[in-house]
Motif scaffolding. Sequence first.
Motif, PDB file in Angstrom:
ATOM      1  N   GLN A 225      50.026  41.869  41.235  1.00 39.78           N
ATOM      2  CA  GLN A 225      48.326  41.466  41.465  1.00 39.78           C
ATOM      3  C   GLN A 225      47.741  40.840  40.209  1.00 39.78           C
ATOM      4  O   GLN A 225      47.912  41.293  39.359  1.00 39.78           O
ATOM      5  CB  GLN A 225      47.605  42.734  42.132  1.00 39.78           C
ATOM      6  N   ALA A 227      44.391  37.979  39.046  1.00 31.66           N
ATOM      7  CA  ALA A 227      42.824  37.591  39.516  1.00 31.66           C
ATOM      8  C   ALA A 227      42.764  36.373  38.812  1.00 31.66           C
ATOM      9  O   ALA A 227      43.290  35.732  37.788  1.00 31.66           O
ATOM     10  CB  ALA A 227      41.984  38.403  38.663  1.00 31.66           C
ATOM     11  N   TYR A 265      51.161  47.109  37.084  1.00 31.03           N
ATOM     12  CA  TYR A 265      50.995  47.467  38.659  1.00 31.03           C
ATOM     13  C   TYR A 265      52.275  48.117  39.024  1.00 31.03           C
ATOM     14  O   TYR A 265      53.198  47.642  39.291  1.00 31.03           O
ATOM     15  CB  TYR A 265      50.616  46.248  39.579  1.00 31.03           C
ATOM     16  N   HIS A 278      44.857  42.986  49.859  1.00 31.70           N
ATOM     17  CA  HIS A 278      43.763  43.375  49.159  1.00 31.70           C
ATOM     18  C   HIS A 278      44.126  44.771  48.528  1.00 31.70           C
ATOM     19  O   HIS A 278      44.298  45.796  49.411  1.00 31.70           O
ATOM     20  CB  HIS A 278      42.380  43.490  50.018  1.00 31.70           C
ATOM     21  N   ASP A 279      43.726  45.234  47.208  1.00 29.45           N
ATOM     22  CA  ASP A 279      43.940  46.535  46.608  1.00 29.45           C
ATOM     23  C   ASP A 279      42.567  46.325  45.476  1.00 29.45           C
ATOM     24  O   ASP A 279      42.789  45.874  44.553  1.00 29.45           O
ATOM     25  CB  ASP A 279      45.020  46.627  45.940  1.00 29.45           C
ATOM     26  N   GLU A 280      41.377  46.891  46.220  1.00 26.00           N
ATOM     27  CA  GLU A 280      40.369  46.891  45.273  1.00 26.00           C
ATOM     28  C   GLU A 280      40.334  47.682  43.921  1.00 26.00           C
ATOM     29  O   GLU A 280      39.853  47.115  42.961  1.00 26.00           O
ATOM     30  CB  GLU A 280      39.126  47.322  46.016  1.00 26.00           C
ATOM     31  N   GLN A 282      43.180  48.133  42.006  1.00 27.91           N
ATOM     32  CA  GLN A 282      43.721  47.523  41.161  1.00 27.91           C
ATOM     33  C   GLN A 282      43.095  46.371  40.524  1.00 27.91           C
ATOM     34  O   GLN A 282      43.092  45.764  39.490  1.00 27.91           O
ATOM     35  CB  GLN A 282      45.186  47.085  41.834  1.00 27.91           C
ATOM     36  N   HIS A 283      42.552  45.665  41.541  1.00 35.04           N
ATOM     37  CA  HIS A 283      41.430  44.472  41.338  1.00 35.04           C
ATOM     38  C   HIS A 283      40.274  44.905  40.203  1.00 35.04           C
ATOM     39  O   HIS A 283      40.079  44.203  39.110  1.00 35.04           O
ATOM     40  CB  HIS A 283      40.770  43.804  42.470  1.00 35.04           C
ATOM     41  N   CYS A 302      35.520  34.850  40.816  1.00 38.89           N
ATOM     42  CA  CYS A 302      36.720  35.407  40.731  1.00 38.89           C
ATOM     43  C   CYS A 302      37.846  35.602  42.067  1.00 38.89           C
ATOM     44  O   CYS A 302      36.959  35.749  43.100  1.00 38.89           O
ATOM     45  CB  CYS A 302      36.761  36.964  40.249  1.00 38.89           C
ATOM     46  N   GLN A 303      38.930  35.341  42.044  1.00 36.70           N
ATOM     47  CA  GLN A 303      39.680  35.441  43.453  1.00 36.70           C
ATOM     48  C   GLN A 303      40.823  36.429  43.222  1.00 36.70           C
ATOM     49  O   GLN A 303      41.371  36.265  42.252  1.00 36.70           O
ATOM     50  CB  GLN A 303      40.066  34.065  44.013  1.00 36.70           C
ATOM     51  N   GLN A 304      41.144  37.232  44.055  1.00 38.66           N
ATOM     52  CA  GLN A 304      42.355  37.982  43.907  1.00 38.66           C
ATOM     53  C   GLN A 304      43.478  37.180  44.360  1.00 38.66           C
ATOM     54  O   GLN A 304      43.483  36.568  45.063  1.00 38.66           O
ATOM     55  CB  GLN A 304      42.318  39.185  44.910  1.00 38.66           C
ATOM     56  N   ARG A 306      47.567  38.153  45.274  1.00 35.42           N
ATOM     57  CA  ARG A 306      48.357  39.370  45.400  1.00 35.42           C
ATOM     58  C   ARG A 306      49.525  39.097  46.121  1.00 35.42           C
ATOM     59  O   ARG A 306      49.564  38.323  47.108  1.00 35.42           O
ATOM     60  CB  ARG A 306      47.903  40.557  46.094  1.00 35.42           C
TER      61      ARG A 306
END
Length: 355
Positions: A225, A227, A265, A278-280, A282-283, A302-304, A306
């Motif tokens: 993951q 960003a 991670y 999506h893993d909030e 870890q974000h 900002c964009q994840q 993953r």
Amino acid sequence: MKNVVIIGGGVIGSAIFHHLSKYGNNKVTLIEKDEVGQQGATSVSGGILRCFHNSLSLTSEANYGLNFYRDIAQKENFPGNFIQTGCVYPVHTQSDFDYVKELAIKYKSIINIEIFDSDRVQELMPFINWSNYQGAVFEPDAGYLCPRAASQFFIDEGSNAENTVINKTKCLRIVRQYRNVIGVETTAGFIPADIVIVAAGAWSGRLAEDSDITLPASLRVKAIQMASVQSNVLRENVIPAFLDEVTGAYGRGAQEGGLMFGASYNMWDIDPNDFPTHDELQHEIIMKECKRLFNLPDIDSCQQIRMFDCYTDNDRPLVCSSDTRGLFWATGFSGGGFKFAPYVAERIFEIINRS
């Protein structure tokens, strides 16, 4: 002329397709379950091209890849650019700093490398807040390039009347007769093959299991993951690629004030066919470390990012033949496959010719 089937259209499979099409006297078919370069680690990779490793052989292989990519990026039909940013490796203890100084002396004849003390690093990159470190290794020739563009280039350059790519086709199993490969069963039917090369990344282990084939090493799938960050502070500086093996922070700058940033991670043994996007938690960890390291008071956007990658139990990728005649492995690259792909393609070619 032999029929060769490559399973997997990431950068590893695409590079192998390109090399075998260019140099081999075979009919080469690549099958990809989605579209070339659009799934797995290749689809989200930051494309960092760096050479410095603890191993001399890995350093040489990565250097081969860096030079290869720099050359093809200059071609008119290459759909991308090589961006030279350099790469920084912070060193936190004096014993490690002494060790990397010795490595730098050994590597001088192979790669362009410099050793900076902490004051020199701070002078060159005052916007980065590395703490409790002795200095850094700096590799000025490093940079990044888009892996999806490289994959498509390999496919375009290798494709002709004999050598083709079949997208949207999943390999269901590798078919054997006695101890010999005879082809692959796919969602589009049976494809005969004298040689099968598995470059399916995170799906390689499942494919081996479905085909009742024993792998030379255990494969594990790990979540990745990052960003993608935009900030005014970042626009004011040239951000090098960086890798901090102690804290787990890594990433690179991007165009127009962007930054790709990742943190350690530890999520293993996931199913690539059932992977949440999506893993909030870890974000939040990533963004906290990113803001600290780059002194970012605010972030524009900002964009994840993953995905997952495939690791072996001994952290050494599988680039080898198998107990089954005609079957070869090119998988388990632990997030570093992109920079090694040109070398891997040549290595697989050599192994096939010796078999």
